[in-house]
Design an enzyme around this catalytic site. Structure first.
Site, PDB file in Angstrom:
ATOM      1  N   GLY A   1       3.085  78.219  95.591  1.00  2.00           N
ATOM      2  CA  GLY A   1       3.991  77.083  95.748  1.00  2.00           C
ATOM      3  C   GLY A   1       5.434  77.517  95.706  1.00  2.00           C
ATOM      4  O   GLY A   1       6.075  77.743  96.740  1.00  2.00           O
ATOM      5  N   SER A   2       5.957  77.700  94.485  1.00  2.00           N
ATOM      6  CA  SER A   2       7.390  77.966  94.363  1.00  2.00           C
ATOM      7  C   SER A   2       7.794  79.298  94.985  1.00  2.00           C
ATOM      8  O   SER A   2       8.888  79.394  95.548  1.00  2.00           O
ATOM      9  CB  SER A   2       7.825  77.877  92.903  1.00  2.00           C
ATOM     10  OG  SER A   2       6.901  78.510  92.078  1.00  2.00           O
TER      11      SER A   2
ATOM     12  N   HIS B   1      -2.535  73.949 100.931  1.00  2.00           N
ATOM     13  CA  HIS B   1      -3.090  73.512  99.639  1.00  2.00           C
ATOM     14  C   HIS B   1      -2.387  72.230  99.186  1.00  2.00           C
ATOM     15  O   HIS B   1      -1.157  72.164  99.157  1.00  2.00           O
ATOM     16  CB  HIS B   1      -2.877  74.635  98.617  1.00  2.00           C
ATOM     17  CG  HIS B   1      -3.482  74.392  97.279  1.00  2.00           C
ATOM     18  ND1 HIS B   1      -4.815  74.616  97.002  1.00  2.00           N
ATOM     19  CD2 HIS B   1      -2.936  73.944  96.124  1.00  2.00           C
ATOM     20  CE1 HIS B   1      -5.063  74.324  95.737  1.00  2.00           C
ATOM     21  NE2 HIS B   1      -3.933  73.913  95.176  1.00  2.00           N
TER      22      HIS B   1
ATOM     23  N   ASP C   1      -4.687  80.108  91.729  1.00  2.00           N
ATOM     24  CA  ASP C   1      -3.661  79.070  91.839  1.00  2.00           C
ATOM     25  C   ASP C   1      -2.776  79.064  90.599  1.00  2.00           C
ATOM     26  O   ASP C   1      -3.251  78.789  89.502  1.00  2.00           O
ATOM     27  CB  ASP C   1      -4.375  77.709  91.995  1.00  2.00           C
ATOM     28  CG  ASP C   1      -3.425  76.555  92.286  1.00  2.00           C
ATOM     29  OD1 ASP C   1      -2.210  76.786  92.405  1.00  2.00           O
ATOM     30  OD2 ASP C   1      -3.926  75.421  92.387  1.00  2.00           O
ATOM     31  N   GLY C   2      -1.480  79.378  90.802  1.00  2.00           N
ATOM     32  CA  GLY C   2      -0.513  79.292  89.713  1.00  2.00           C
ATOM     33  C   GLY C   2       0.269  80.573  89.514  1.00  2.00           C
ATOM     34  O   GLY C   2      -0.300  81.614  89.174  1.00  2.00           O
TER      35      GLY C   2
ATOM     36  N   MET D   1      -2.832  64.731  91.707  1.00  2.00           N
ATOM     37  CA  MET D   1      -2.877  64.585  90.239  1.00  2.00           C
ATOM     38  C   MET D   1      -2.812  63.116  89.861  1.00  2.00           C
ATOM     39  O   MET D   1      -2.106  62.346  90.512  1.00  2.00           O
ATOM     40  CB  MET D   1      -1.668  65.283  89.610  1.00  2.00           C
ATOM     41  CG  MET D   1      -1.501  66.721  90.019  1.00  2.00           C
ATOM     42  SD  MET D   1       0.013  67.376  89.302  1.00  2.00           S
ATOM     43  CE  MET D   1       0.087  68.970  90.100  1.00  2.00           C
TER      44      MET D   1
ATOM     45  N   PHE E   1       1.564  71.444  87.023  1.00  2.00           N
ATOM     46  CA  PHE E   1       2.945  71.618  87.486  1.00  2.00           C
ATOM     47  C   PHE E   1       3.080  72.893  88.316  1.00  2.00           C
ATOM     48  O   PHE E   1       2.425  73.892  88.019  1.00  2.00           O
ATOM     49  CB  PHE E   1       3.913  71.728  86.295  1.00  2.00           C
ATOM     50  CG  PHE E   1       3.909  70.510  85.428  1.00  2.00           C
ATOM     51  CD1 PHE E   1       4.762  69.443  85.700  1.00  2.00           C
ATOM     52  CD2 PHE E   1       3.031  70.408  84.357  1.00  2.00           C
ATOM     53  CE1 PHE E   1       4.736  68.303  84.913  1.00  2.00           C
ATOM     54  CE2 PHE E   1       3.001  69.274  83.560  1.00  2.00           C
ATOM     55  CZ  PHE E   1       3.853  68.209  83.840  1.00  2.00           C
TER      56      PHE E   1
ATOM     57  N   MET F   1      -7.566  78.830  87.889  1.00  2.00           N
ATOM     58  CA  MET F   1      -6.179  78.458  87.598  1.00  2.00           C
ATOM     59  C   MET F   1      -5.548  79.594  86.789  1.00  2.00           C
ATOM     60  O   MET F   1      -6.079  79.983  85.746  1.00  2.00           O
ATOM     61  CB  MET F   1      -6.120  77.160  86.779  1.00  2.00           C
ATOM     62  CG  MET F   1      -6.561  75.904  87.501  1.00  2.00           C
ATOM     63  SD  MET F   1      -5.665  75.530  89.027  1.00  2.00           S
ATOM     64  CE  MET F   1      -3.947  75.477  88.471  1.00  2.00           C
TER      65      MET F   1
ATOM     66  N   MET G   1      -6.992  67.025  90.838  1.00  2.00           N
ATOM     67  CA  MET G   1      -6.812  67.143  89.382  1.00  2.00           C
ATOM     68  C   MET G   1      -6.837  65.731  88.831  1.00  2.00           C
ATOM     69  O   MET G   1      -5.813  65.176  88.420  1.00  2.00           O
ATOM     70  CB  MET G   1      -5.474  67.836  89.083  1.00  2.00           C
ATOM     71  CG  MET G   1      -5.497  69.332  89.340  1.00  2.00           C
ATOM     72  SD  MET G   1      -3.850  70.031  89.440  1.00  2.00           S
ATOM     73  CE  MET G   1      -3.607  69.872  91.199  1.00  2.00           C
TER      74      MET G   1
ATOM     75  N   SER H   1       1.302  75.754  98.630  1.00  2.00           N
ATOM     76  CA  SER H   1       1.066  74.455  97.991  1.00  2.00           C
ATOM     77  C   SER H   1       2.206  73.505  98.331  1.00  2.00           C
ATOM     78  O   SER H   1       3.369  73.785  98.045  1.00  2.00           O
ATOM     79  CB  SER H   1       0.974  74.633  96.479  1.00  2.00           C
ATOM     80  OG  SER H   1       1.063  73.376  95.862  1.00  2.00           O
TER      81      SER H   1
ATOM     82  N   ASP I   1      -2.170  69.301  96.204  1.00  2.00           N
ATOM     83  CA  ASP I   1      -2.483  69.010  94.803  1.00  2.00           C
ATOM     84  C   ASP I   1      -2.410  67.520  94.520  1.00  2.00           C
ATOM     85  O   ASP I   1      -1.325  66.935  94.532  1.00  2.00           O
ATOM     86  CB  ASP I   1      -1.475  69.731  93.901  1.00  2.00           C
ATOM     87  CG  ASP I   1      -1.628  71.240  93.978  1.00  2.00           C
ATOM     88  OD1 ASP I   1      -2.694  71.736  93.599  1.00  2.00           O
ATOM     89  OD2 ASP I   1      -0.676  71.907  94.432  1.00  2.00           O
TER      90      ASP I   1
ATOM     91  N   GLY J   1       5.610  76.031  89.612  1.00  2.54           N
ATOM     92  CA  GLY J   1       6.718  76.791  89.008  1.00  2.54           C
ATOM     93  C   GLY J   1       6.451  77.359  87.627  1.00  2.54           C
ATOM     94  O   GLY J   1       7.387  77.777  86.944  1.00  2.54           O
TER      95      GLY J   1
ATOM     96  N   HIS K   1      -6.966  69.896  96.286  1.00  9.14           N
ATOM     97  CA  HIS K   1      -7.265  70.267  94.893  1.00  9.14           C
ATOM     98  C   HIS K   1      -7.113  69.006  94.043  1.00  9.14           C
ATOM     99  O   HIS K   1      -5.992  68.585  93.762  1.00  9.14           O
ATOM    100  CB  HIS K   1      -6.270  71.374  94.482  1.00  9.14           C
ATOM    101  CG  HIS K   1      -6.338  71.803  93.059  1.00  9.14           C
ATOM    102  ND1 HIS K   1      -5.391  72.613  92.482  1.00  9.14           N
ATOM    103  CD2 HIS K   1      -7.248  71.551  92.080  1.00  9.14           C
ATOM    104  CE1 HIS K   1      -5.695  72.848  91.220  1.00  9.14           C
ATOM    105  NE2 HIS K   1      -6.820  72.205  90.944  1.00  9.14           N
TER     106      HIS K   1
END
Ligand code: DX5
Ligand code: ZN
Length: 214
Positions: free
Chosen positions: A195-196, A30, A173-174, A34, A141, A135, A65, A6, A32, A143, A63
């Site tokens: 992501g992180s 990916h 995702d997450g 928002m 967010f 999700m 949002m 991400s 995001d 992290g 994605h």
């Protein structure tokens, strides 16, 4: 399991460097988007997405949002995305219609669902979606900590997909990391967004390879 890093956790001062690394090491990118209303955060929009396609050689997965996601499908397609998802919470009775709009623009269509909505609500869409985005944190967010109950949701969805002989993919995702990647793959995940865990790693490309082989 395919790995979709991400961009939200990338180094925005050196995006091109990260993108070239991802071209070589990742399966999907990916992205995001928002709007600060559908989720309590604002990320980036089309002025960032548009130039990416000039550098990115792997499939781009947007994605959304945002509220009223259908206003942006065409723009997402024009910016070169090959996958596009929106949130069930932002679509409700329009979910099937939006999936079909995304497909008719030549993209793979996905519907995303937050952890507090029963996953069974999406069962009726498995034949109309190319992928379902579960999700495993509340959208908004990077992290955040992985919500363990997501595993049971994936298993329930996978069972339904197999029962209905559908080829819909499951994307998670997450909070994906080496701590849960193997369990996620065993539960039925096809695409893992990370992501992180990727961008905080000392060697992001090696982390992507490790997640893929977990
Ligand atoms: C969160 C986003 C995620 C986020 C994942 O709302 O949808 O794609 O970037 O980040 P990590 O892997 O750090 O949880
Ligand atoms: Zn995402």
């Amino acid at each position: 399991m395919q790995i979709a890093p991400s961009l939200l956790s990338a180094d925005f001062l050196h995006l091109e460097k990260d993108l070239r690394m991802l071209n070589e090491s990742a399966d999907i990118l990916h992205l995001d988007v928002m709007d600060g209303t559908q989720v309590p955060n604002i990320s980036f929009g089309f002025s960032v997405l548009d130039p990416l396609s000039k550098v990115v050689t792997i499939p781009m997965d947007v994605h959304l949002m945002v509220v009223e996601p259908q206003r942006w499908f065409k723009k997402v397609a024009d910016d070169g995305a090959s996958m596009c998802s929106f949130h069930y919470e932002a679509a409700l009775s329009h979910t099937a219609e939006y999936l079909s709009q995304i497909r008719s623009l030549g993209m793979k269509a996905g519907v995303a669902i937050n952890p507090d909505i029963p996953v069974e609500r999406l069962f009726e869409f498995v034949d109309k979606a190319d992928f379902i985005l579960i999700m495993s944190v509340f959208a908004g967010f990077g992290g955040q900590k992985f919500i363990p109950a997501s595993i049971e949701r994936i298993k329930a969805l996978k069972e339904h997909i197999l029962r209905s002989s559908s080829d819909t993919l499951i994307e998670i995702d997450g909070g994906v990391s080496l701590d849960n990647a193997a369990v996620l793959r065993e539960a039925g995940v096809d695409i893992a967004v990370a992501g992180s865990s990727v961008f905080k790693a000392e060697d992001p490309a090696a982390m992507i390879a490790a997640l893929r082989q977990a």
